[in-house]
Design an enzyme around this catalytic site. Structure first.
Site, PDB file in Angstrom:
ATOM      1  N   LYS A 349      -8.217 -28.848  24.197  1.00 22.06           N
ATOM      2  CA  LYS A 349      -7.879 -30.259  24.011  1.00 22.06           C
ATOM      3  C   LYS A 349      -6.646 -30.577  24.838  1.00 22.06           C
ATOM      4  CE  LYS A 349      -6.314 -33.546  20.464  1.00 22.06           C
ATOM      5  NZ  LYS A 349      -5.965 -33.725  19.047  1.00 22.06           N
ATOM      6  N   ASP A 354      -0.341 -38.515  22.095  1.00 23.72           N
ATOM      7  CA  ASP A 354      -1.256 -39.176  21.166  1.00 23.72           C
ATOM      8  C   ASP A 354      -0.479 -40.132  20.269  1.00 23.72           C
ATOM      9  OD1 ASP A 354      -3.261 -39.949  19.432  1.00 23.72           O
ATOM     10  OD2 ASP A 354      -3.136 -38.110  18.235  1.00 23.72           O
ATOM     11  N   LYS A 361       0.087 -43.871  14.578  1.00 27.92           N
ATOM     12  CA  LYS A 361       0.746 -42.952  13.641  1.00 27.92           C
ATOM     13  C   LYS A 361       2.013 -43.631  13.116  1.00 27.92           C
ATOM     14  CE  LYS A 361      -0.901 -38.902  16.175  1.00 27.92           C
ATOM     15  NZ  LYS A 361      -1.751 -38.285  15.145  1.00 27.92           N
ATOM     16  N   ARG A 438     -11.422 -35.013  19.194  1.00 23.64           N
ATOM     17  CA  ARG A 438     -12.825 -34.591  19.112  1.00 23.64           C
ATOM     18  C   ARG A 438     -13.698 -35.409  20.065  1.00 23.64           C
ATOM     19  NH1 ARG A 438     -13.013 -35.843  12.828  1.00 23.64           N
ATOM     20  NH2 ARG A 438     -10.891 -35.086  13.165  1.00 23.64           N
TER      21      ARG A 438
END
Length: 580
Positions: A349, A354, A361, A438
């Site tokens: 990954k 992110d 977040k 994912r």
């Protein structure tokens, strides 16, 4: 033994004064882009030019963000030697002895029952036993004491606790403790011995020596590339006493050095801030590895248009919001001669940052400031590529695959409720943009299967659920293949890294079903790491043996506030197990 990150994209291009001046000059002297023409065609042309200028400005701003450059740090250069000599005859700065709790046992006269410790203590007139008693040193794991005692050739003698039983992990910790003692004493010449080594087999001695050497190198190394001042390590030599000598041991110590260079490289990738390590720079670092070991490694870097041609809609959906374009990385290792008996793929990954996307977040514990670590899987894969480029195993072909990008927020970004289509044709309803890893891995796994490999291991900082289940030090392993699980778990026992096999409960897939697409990208809160693994399984050919490793916990050491380089050692061991 290590290769520091060299951000030449930043240093020689976008941060170079001549290039920057040129770009700004072109922007400042262009005709006004605020003029709106009366005709629709002219308006579209002006809009296109404006869009291009904005993209250029974004690229320039992102590349120069903070004006931060990585300083090139000299890697630790430690000469390893294996010797069979009496400990009392060794001369240097520190003689460190690894002891178990059993080794510290004393008789009724307060003398060591262990012969090596008794011999040393006799030479020291009983001061070692006396000092260990006063220091309350019992040999427990994590205990250490370094004493300056007269009577030996070494300036200092150290006792390092191994606990009740010794293992690869404890021997690596021994090396780390030796490195810490060397730093504190500003020592340059150090020796390590075990109080009890006579029961070890020849193979065990090789593994033990390798673990001690690895721990020492990794313990000495400090990532100071982004500090204005740093001290250079003084340790120059490490003698390993009592574990044999000869070409086999020398070969094993060289192997330890090669693996450590990959581990350090992986650490540096994860430690690098996201304003420096962008997807483009990660791709450049991968290409440099291939260039360094061009006799066995080749590199292919795909841009967004090439990924679009391969119909990687899942991966590109994640990348859509960032001004830093995605880069799909594919390195391939092939031995320079001889047949290939096994074809493997390592998929990592590669989210260089992110934010969570529109599911941003937020709140205590979200750790958004640490989301540079979300490319820890790719760091393990590329670190393994670097190590294998030096080791050069025969009989095995390895594909190293990373779908690198950022998960950001903008008007072009992926929204909750969007449906993306992966390269195998399966559709995914995005019910959470923060479950982005994912989505990138989906297309990476399809790509890996298309390389004709027999086995795939993917590594990802995928779920917080796995940290809740296994804590910060253990990675979760998910695979339907008992054979592959045995191989990788066996490799981890040699490397000393901790893995735990988790269940793949097929009934949990019900929570991943969508009413409008083939699947959603997240299930409920319960069993989150399991449903994530079941999601990835949808993108792996049934004929291919596959394992998913969720390394969200062990990628980062909170106490040291630094990356661990987790996964590199185990991957290298696993590849070697598959080589001839």
């Amino acid at each position: 033994m290590a290769c520091a990150i060299v951000t030449s994209l930043l240093n020689s291009s976008l941060l170079g004064s001549s290039t920057s001046t040129f770009l700004f000059s072109k922007l400042n002297h262009s005709p006004s882009i605020l003029r709106i023409s009366l005709t629709s065609s002219s308006y579209r042309f002006s809009s296109i030019r404006r869009s291009r200028r904005v993209r250029m400005a974004h690229t320039l701003a992102q590349a120069t963000l903070g004006l931060t450059k990585a300083t090139t740090i000299d890697a630790p250069k430690i000469v390893f030697s294996a010797k069979e000599i009496d400990l009392v005859q060794w001369k240097g700065d520190i003689l460190a002895v690894g002891v178990t709790e059993k080794d510290m046992a004393k008789d009724q006269d307060s003398k060591f029952e262990n012969l090596i410790l008794r011999n040393l203590d006799t030479k020291l007139g009983g001061l070692l036993a006396e000092a260990s008693l006063e220091e309350d040193f019992t040999g427990k794991a994590g205990q250490s004491t370094v004493l300056r005692l007269p009577g030996l050739g070494s300036k200092r003698i150290g006792l390092i606790g191994l606990g009740k039983a010794s293992s690869t992990a404890s021997y690596r910790s021994l090396g780390e403790a030796v490195a810490a003692a060397a730093k504190a004493a500003q020592a340059s010449d150090v020796a390590v011995a075990l109080a009890s080594s006579e029961g070890l087999s020849d193979d065990s001695k090789l593994t033990t020596a390798s673990a001690i050497a690895s721990g020492t190198v990794l313990g000495v190394y400090e990532d100071n590339r982004f500090k204005s001042e740093s001290k250079k390590p003084l340790l120059k030599s490490l003698d390993i006493l009592g574990l044999g000598d000869g070409p086999e041991l020398e070969k094993k110590l060289k192997y330890a050095g090669d693996v450590c260079s990959g581990v350090i490289f992986g650490k540096e990738l994860v430690n690098a801030p996201p304003n420096v390590l962008t997807p483009g720079v990660l791709a450049e670092e991968a290409s440099k590895i291939a260039s360094m070991y061009s006799d066995v490694l080749t590199a292919k870097i795909l841009d967004a248009e090439q990924c679009k041609e391969l119909k990687m809609g899942s991966y590109l959906g994640v990348a859509a919001a960032s001004s830093n374009p995605p880069h799909f990385i594919h390195l391939c290792y092939k031995p320079s001669s001889g047949p290939v008996n096994a074809k493997l793929a390592l998929v990592g990954k590669g989210l260089t940052f992110d934010s969570g996307g529109y599911n941003i977040k937020t709140g205590p514990g979200c750790s958004i400031e640490l989301m540079k670590v979300d490319m820890g899987g790719s760091a393990a894969v590329l670190g393994a590529a670097k190590a294998l480029g030096q080791i050069k195993p025969s009989g095995v072909e390895v594909h190293f695959i990373v779908a690198a990008c950022e998960n950001m927020i903008s008007g072009t970004g992926m929204r909750p409720g969007d449906i993306v289509t992966a390269s195998n044709g399966k559709t995914i309803e995005v019910n959470n943009t923060d479950a982005e890893g994912r989505l990138t891995l989906a297309d990476a796994l399809v790509y890996a299967c298309n390389q004709g490999v027999e086995k795939i291991v993917d590594l990802a900082t995928l779920t917080g659920a796995c940290i809740v289940a296994l804590g910060p030090s253990i990675a979760g392993v998910f695979t339907p293949s008992d054979e592959l699980a045995k191989e990788v778990m066996g490799a981890s026992e040699i490397s000393g890294e901790k893995f735990w096999r988790m269940p793949m409960e097929d009934s949990y897939w019900d929570s991943m079903k969508s009413g409008v697409a083939d699947m959603v990208n997240t299930g409920g809160r319960q069993g989150g790491s399991i449903t994530a693994a079941l999601f990835l399984k949808q993108f792996v050919d049934e004929k291919v043996q596959w394992m998913h490793i969720d390394m969200a916990g062990p990628v980062w050491n909170d106490k040291k506030r630094a990356a661990t380089g987790f996964g590199v050692s185990t991957l290298v061991e696993w590849v070697l197990k598959n080589s001839s």
